[in-house]
Enzyme design. Structure first.
Site, mmCIF file in Angstrom:
data_model
loop_
_atom_site.group_PDB
_atom_site.id
_atom_site.type_symbol
_atom_site.label_atom_id
_atom_site.label_comp_id
_atom_site.label_asym_id
_atom_site.label_seq_id
_atom_site.Cartn_x
_atom_site.Cartn_y
_atom_site.Cartn_z
ATOM 1 N N PHE A 58 0.764 -1.173 0.042
ATOM 2 C CA PHE A 58 0.195 0.022 0.037
ATOM 3 C C PHE A 58 0.826 1.182 -0.015
ATOM 4 O O PHE A 58 0.848 2.054 0.801
ATOM 5 C CB PHE A 58 -0.789 0.000 1.291
ATOM 6 C CG PHE A 58 -1.772 -1.001 1.537
ATOM 7 C CD1 PHE A 58 -2.805 -1.458 0.565
ATOM 8 C CD2 PHE A 58 -1.169 -2.116 2.293
ATOM 9 C CE1 PHE A 58 -3.669 -2.823 0.925
ATOM 10 C CE2 PHE A 58 -1.985 -3.271 2.367
ATOM 11 C CZ PHE A 58 -3.043 -3.545 1.813
ATOM 12 N N ASP A 72 1.322 -1.139 -4.910
ATOM 13 C CA ASP A 72 -0.264 -0.323 -4.631
ATOM 14 C C ASP A 72 -1.153 -0.760 -6.009
ATOM 15 O O ASP A 72 -0.665 -1.250 -7.084
ATOM 16 C CB ASP A 72 0.261 1.291 -4.629
ATOM 17 C CG ASP A 72 -1.128 1.903 -3.854
ATOM 18 O OD1 ASP A 72 -0.787 2.032 -2.622
ATOM 19 O OD2 ASP A 72 -1.970 2.263 -4.897
ATOM 20 N N SER A 73 -2.314 -0.562 -5.902
ATOM 21 C CA SER A 73 -3.442 -0.972 -6.805
ATOM 22 C C SER A 73 -3.555 0.342 -7.639
ATOM 23 O O SER A 73 -4.391 0.194 -8.596
ATOM 24 C CB SER A 73 -4.752 -1.247 -6.103
ATOM 25 O OG SER A 73 -5.361 -0.353 -5.262
ATOM 26 N N CYS A 109 -5.215 2.132 10.547
ATOM 27 C CA CYS A 109 -5.886 3.642 10.723
ATOM 28 C C CYS A 109 -7.284 3.420 10.778
ATOM 29 O O CYS A 109 -7.958 4.532 10.780
ATOM 30 C CB CYS A 109 -5.713 4.582 9.604
ATOM 31 S SG CYS A 109 -6.088 3.831 7.730
#
Length: 399
Positions: free
Chosen positions: A228, A250-251, A340
């Site tokens: 990420f 990451d996407s 988070c």
């Protein structure tokens, strides 16, 4: 001013100065206030506890502005609260010229529920996330213009939270000069390009500032997997710290394009970096099947649970990625893992990671606990403000 009357014996949280009044605690509203209008919050006996913003659509019916019965919620109120928030950042040293980007106002913890203000050089990026701050939008913008010498104020009130408040999302320039597609900032000697128009959050993960320095200190001579990765905050710090190699996953095509721009802009060795676009869960499984091993893995996923009601589903996601990460670490490797999600407490997060280590068959020990940086303070009466949880673990072998 309308009165919000609480049910009998539902005032305990307000006595502790918690700023939220949930709809289940409300007996009645004695007239029909506007969305975001200030109301008196009364006990069932008529005792005045606080003044707060009214939100008829949200599960949180009111968010407290003040517990002082004689304090009016007006322009002066916002001038004082905003000035107090700025003074706190000045006292921490973050308002010095050496810091290009920081959070100036952090919602409830700065006494301004639902208001986020981030500064990127001479641009303020704001989020009006609740009915109360939306009601006072024009006043808040005018106060910010007065107290901060900036060229622009840009609105990123496009978070899902506004839907829960019965508000439409908004994104665009509020005041001043038009903003560039990308804004450049320096953080700890690294140049980052920030997309405030459409990037994550307000453009950058300011809350991870300190944690990125931790990764830099730990990365020397390590093969690093940054999951990420977004625009490369951890990746670039790992390289600055002397990492042998980094794989960034990451996407988002846009995020990885920005990562490459940041890599090139800092003249860091591109031959040490591999960029992988794809779903992190799938990439981790593929790396496991290929027998890949790393000395450090960073897991900084997006929010899996906005509320405690979604914590169970989030727990499965956190356990899956941490389980896969443990299996990809060499003896003596480090896992820096974060959550988070406000709905996942620090205790629950540690239990999830412990369960993942057990299922992975590894022996792991916490060597560091991490959280949001100092410009994201947490009011003692609002523990929900502690949303970012991070732990760094050493994997010493099979259990």
């Amino acid at each position: 001013m309308a009165n919000l009357i609480l049910k009998k014996d539902r005032e305990a949280s307000l006595i502790r100065h918690h700023p939220w009044v949930f709809s289940g605690a409300v007996l009645r509203i004695d007239r029909n206030p506007e969305l975001g209008e200030t109301v008196n919050i009364l006990s069932h006996r008529g005792d005045l506890f606080a003044k707060g913003a009214y939100s008829p659509y949200s599960n949180i019916s009111s968010r407290v502005w003040t517990w002082e019965p004689d304090e009016d919620v007006d322009r002066k109120f916002f001038e004082l609260r905003i000035a107090k928030a700025l003074k706190l950042r000045e006292d921490t040293g973050l308002l010095s010229t050496s810091v290009d980007a920081l959070r100036l106002i952090h919602g409830e913890s700065d006494g301004l529920p639902g208001l986020i203000v981030d500064r990127y050089r001479d641009v303020l990026v704001v989020q009006f996330l609740t009915a109360g701050v939306e009601y006072w939008r024009a006043t808040i913008i005018d106060v910010l213009k007065t107290l901060q010498h900036v060229s622009s104020i840009y609105d990123r009130s496009d978070a899902e939270m506004r839907d829960l408040e019965g508000l439409k999302t908004q994104n665009g320039l509020l005041w001043g000069e038009d903003v560039a597609d990308l804004i450049s900032i320096y953080e700890n000697d690294i140049l980052f390009s920030i997309d405030i128009r459409s990037g994550h959050k307000t453009g950058f993960y300011l809350d991870q500032r300190y944690n990125r320095t931790v990764i830099r200190k730990l990365a020397e001579d390590r093969d690093v997997l940054d999951c990420f990765s977004y625009s490369g905050g951890f990746t670039l710090n790992a390289l600055m710290g002397g990492a042998s190699s980094v794989i960034a996953v990451d996407s988002s095509t846009e995020a990885l394009t920005l990562l490459m721009k940041n890599l090139v802009g800092n003249h860091l060795p591109q031959d040490k970096v591999s960029i992988v676009e794809g779903d992190v869960f799938q990439v981790l499984r593929r790396l496991r099947d290929q027998g890949k091993l790393f000395d450090m893995i960073i897991l900084d996923p997006p929010k899996f649970a906005h509320t405690t009601l979604l914590a169970e589903r989030a727990a499965r996601g956190y356990k899956d990625i941490n389980l896969l990460a443990f299996k990809l670490l060499r003896e003596g490797g480090l896992l820096a893992t974060f959550s988070c999600s406000g709905g996942v407490s620090a205790d629950l997060f540690q239990k999830i990671v412990a369960g993942a280590a057990l299922d992975a068959g590894v022996d792991a020990r916490i060597i560091l606990r991490l959280g949001q940086d100092v410009d994201h303070p947490v009011a003692l009466n609002f523990p929900e403000g502690t949303y970012l949880k991070g732990i760094v673990l050493n994997v010493s072998g099979k259990n």
